[in-house]
Design an enzyme around this catalytic site. Sequence first.
Site, PDB file in Angstrom:
ATOM      1  N   HIS A  57       0.819  -1.210   0.000  1.00  0.00           N
ATOM      2  CA  HIS A  57       0.000   0.000   0.000  1.00  0.00           C
ATOM      3  C   HIS A  57       0.851   1.257   0.000  1.00  0.00           C
ATOM      4  CE1 HIS A  57      -3.791   2.119   0.620  1.00  0.00           C
ATOM      5  NE2 HIS A  57      -3.144   2.901   1.461  1.00  0.00           N
ATOM      6  N   HIS A 103     -10.591   2.438  -1.072  1.00  0.00           N
ATOM      7  CA  HIS A 103     -10.805   2.010   0.312  1.00  0.00           C
ATOM      8  C   HIS A 103     -11.537   0.679   0.266  1.00  0.00           C
ATOM      9  CE1 HIS A 103     -10.648   4.021   4.479  1.00  0.00           C
ATOM     10  NE2 HIS A 103      -9.444   4.037   3.937  1.00  0.00           N
ATOM     11  N   GLU A 326      -4.370   4.870  12.439  1.00  0.00           N
ATOM     12  CA  GLU A 326      -4.962   5.517  11.273  1.00  0.00           C
ATOM     13  C   GLU A 326      -6.212   6.308  11.655  1.00  0.00           C
ATOM     14  OE1 GLU A 326      -5.447   2.691   8.109  1.00  0.00           O
ATOM     15  OE2 GLU A 326      -3.287   2.386   7.903  1.00  0.00           O
TER      16      GLU A 326
END
Length: 765
Positions: A57, A103, A326
Site C-alpha cells: 500500500h 478504500h 490511522e
Amino acid sequence: MSSPQERDEERGRGTRDAQHHRALGLTDTEYDLIVAKLGREPNAVELSMFSLMWSEHCAYKHSKRLLGQLPTEGPYLLMGPGENAGAVDVGDGLAIAFKVESHNHPSAVEPFQGAATGVGGILRDIFAVGARPIAVLDSLRFGELGGEGDRNQRSRYLLEHAVGGIGHYGNSIGVPTVGGEIYFEPAYEQNCLVNAMALGIAPHDRLTRAAATGPGNTLILFGALTGRDGIGGASVLASAELGEDDASKRPTVQIGDPFAEKKLLECSLELLDLELLVSLQDLGAAGLTSSSSEMASKGGLGLDIHVDRVPLREPGMEPFEIMVSESQERMLCVVEPHRVDEVLAVCAKWETTATAIGEVTDSGHLRVLQNGLVVGDMPVPALVDDCPLYDLEPAKPSEPIYPAPPRVLDGDAATDPAKILPALLGSANIASRLPVFEQYDWIVQSRTVRRPEEADAAVLLLPDGAAIAVSIDGSGRRVAADPYRGTVEAVFECASNLACVGAEPLGLTNCLNFGNPEKPHVAWQLTESVRGMADACRALDTPVVGGNVSLYNESGGGPIYPTPVVGMVGRLPEAARAGRLGFAQPGDAIAVVRAASPSLPASELAKLRGDALPDGLPEQDPAALRAAIELVRDAVRRGDVRSAHDVAEGGLAVALSEAALAGGLGATIDLREVGGTTCQGKPLDEQLFGEGPGTFVISGPRELLEDLSAPQGAAIAVRVVGEVGGDALAIEHADGTLRWPLDELRAPRTRGLADLLDDATRLDD
C-alpha cells in the site's frame, strides 16, 4: 534441509520474532535487509513502522516499476505524481487539484465507515495541497444483486451501507457528490471496490507541497485525537506486546467524523492563506509513520517525534500504536518556531486540537521518543526509499480465469431485439443510478452546471464563466477480456464523456484495482493494463497527475476483474454551452459519429446471455478515436449540437434510448444509414447492442449536422440517421421497423436498480 523456523534460529533470530515480521507481511529477505539497513535487529516500534512503509500500500513494491511507463508531463500540469494530489492549470490563475484512491479492504470489513473514511481521506489529500474541495465522485463494484441467496444479500448489504457512508460524509461536510459509476459482477462478490475521487480549487500561489524543510522547525499535529483506529496488521504486535486478553487495546475500524473534518479543512486553508506553514501533509494510511517519514524523505532531512506529546483518545497507547494509528481527520505541518503560537491560535479558533510533537533535524533519521528516551531510530531513506522493488513474472493464462456469468435471458428474450432493449435498460449495470445519486447532495456550493444523468460528465462552474468537467470510468469485464485494449477503452471513454460536454482533457488520475500480483496471470493483467493506459494517455496527450494502486483484491473464489478506474478532468471555455445527453427539440436531426465497429463479445448483452468472456477485444485506431472525440467536442463548443452522448454499455440502441428518455422526446432512426462500411454484414443484434469505443449520438439543426465532416485522413464516419420527435423510439432496419413507446422504456430504466433491492434494503425508501 532445515525448516524456515530452524533457519531463523540459526541466524540468531527467535521463532517469536520470525512470526512477528511474517505476520506483518515482511519476508525473511526483507527482514534481513531491514537488519542490514539498521545495523541491528529492529525493535517493536521500528518493525511495525517498517512493515507499513514496506507494504504494498505504501511502497508499491510490485507496481512502482510499471508505473514509470505512464506519461507525467503536459502543458497544463502544475503538480504531478509524488504529492498528495495532482493539479492542473484551468486559467485565470486557478488550479484544479484532483486524485482518486481506494478504500476497498476497509469497506469489505465495515462498508459504512470504510466508504465514509475513504471520502474523508481523499478530501484531505485535496486540501493538503492547498485546494478547497469542490466535488466528489465514486466508482463502486459489488457482486450481483438479483436473487435471494446469501451472496446476493451480502452484495445488497455492502451496496446500501457503502452508499450510505459516502452520502453521510460528503453531505455532512458540504462537498457535492456530482457523479460516479456502479457495476455489479460475480467477480466482486467477495471483494467489493470502493474508489473515491475528489477535486479542489486553489489559486496557483496557494498550492502547497509536503516536503519538510528547515532544521529546527517545529512539527505540529492538529485535528482529531489519536486512537487505535485501523491499526490493522500491527495488531500482531499488539497481541504479543500487550496481551491477547486486553480487549480495550485491540485495533478497531477507522471511524470518520465529517464535522471534525470540516473544521480541519477550514483551519488548514486559513493557515495556508496566512502563510503560516512551511509544509503540510495529511495523515492517511500508516498514520504518523507515513506522513512524517514521507515529509522527511521529500525534504532530505530528519524528524524527531515525541509520542508522549501526541494527544490521545485512549489511555495507555504504546509508542508503536501511536505511530501506526490511522485515526481520521488529522494533519501534520512544519512551522517556523516563531510562528508556532500563531498556528496554535488559528487552530484554537477552529476548535481543532493542535500540539507541537517534534522537530525537523538534519540527522537524516526518523527518531521516535517517549519521555525523552529514544524508542525508535531509523534512517529515513531506509524507511521510505529502500524497500525492495520486485519485477513481476507475467504470463497470459492458458485457460479462462473467470467462469461464464449466469444466463439471465433465454429464448425469445435473448434473441428478439424488441425484448432485448427493455431488458438491457432494466439490467443492474445500465438502469438509472438515481436511486443511489438521490442520496447524495450534488448541488451544494452552487457550482454544479450538469447534474448526474443530465450529461455524460459532471460540469462545475469556474469564477470566470468557464467550467471544468470531470468523469470517472472503467469496465472490469472488458479489461478482463483484454487487459491492454480494455484499459485503452477506459481512457478513451473518459475523454469521450468530456467531449460530450465540450471539455478538453487536462490530466488523468487512476486507481488500479487488481488481484495478487505475485500470480503470473494477475501480473500479466496488471502489466498489460498499465501499458494500455500509457499508450492511450500518449495518444491523447494527457498526463497522469497521480493515482493509487490497490492489489491483492481476491479471495478463495479467485481475483476480481482487473479494474483500472480512470478519472479525467477537462476544461470548457463557456459553462453556458456545456452539452447535455438528452434530445432537446422536435425536428432536430440525429447523427452518429463512428470511429470503430461495435462487437458483442464482452458486452452487456453477452453477459445477460451467459456468454463467456472472449480472448481479446477488437483492435482500435487511437488516431481515429481521438479524431471522433475532437469532432464532437468542437461541435458542442460551437453550439452546433443540442445533445451529445457517447455509446457505451448496451450499444447504440441503449444510447438512443437514454437520449430519448433524458429529453422526453422520441426519435426515428434509419439503422441502414448508421451502419455504412463498419457494420456491413453484421447481425442486427450486433448493430443495435454491440459495444466498443468511438461512437457518439448527437442531435441538432439538420443543416449544421450535415455540414459536419471528418478531418481529412481520419477514419471516422459522420452520418445523419434520423430525427427527434414523437413519443416512441423507432429504428428502421433492413427487414422492418422496431418501435418502443417511451413509457415502455422508461419503466425498466427507472425501476431496474431499485427493483433488484428488497423492501428492507431499497435505497430510495
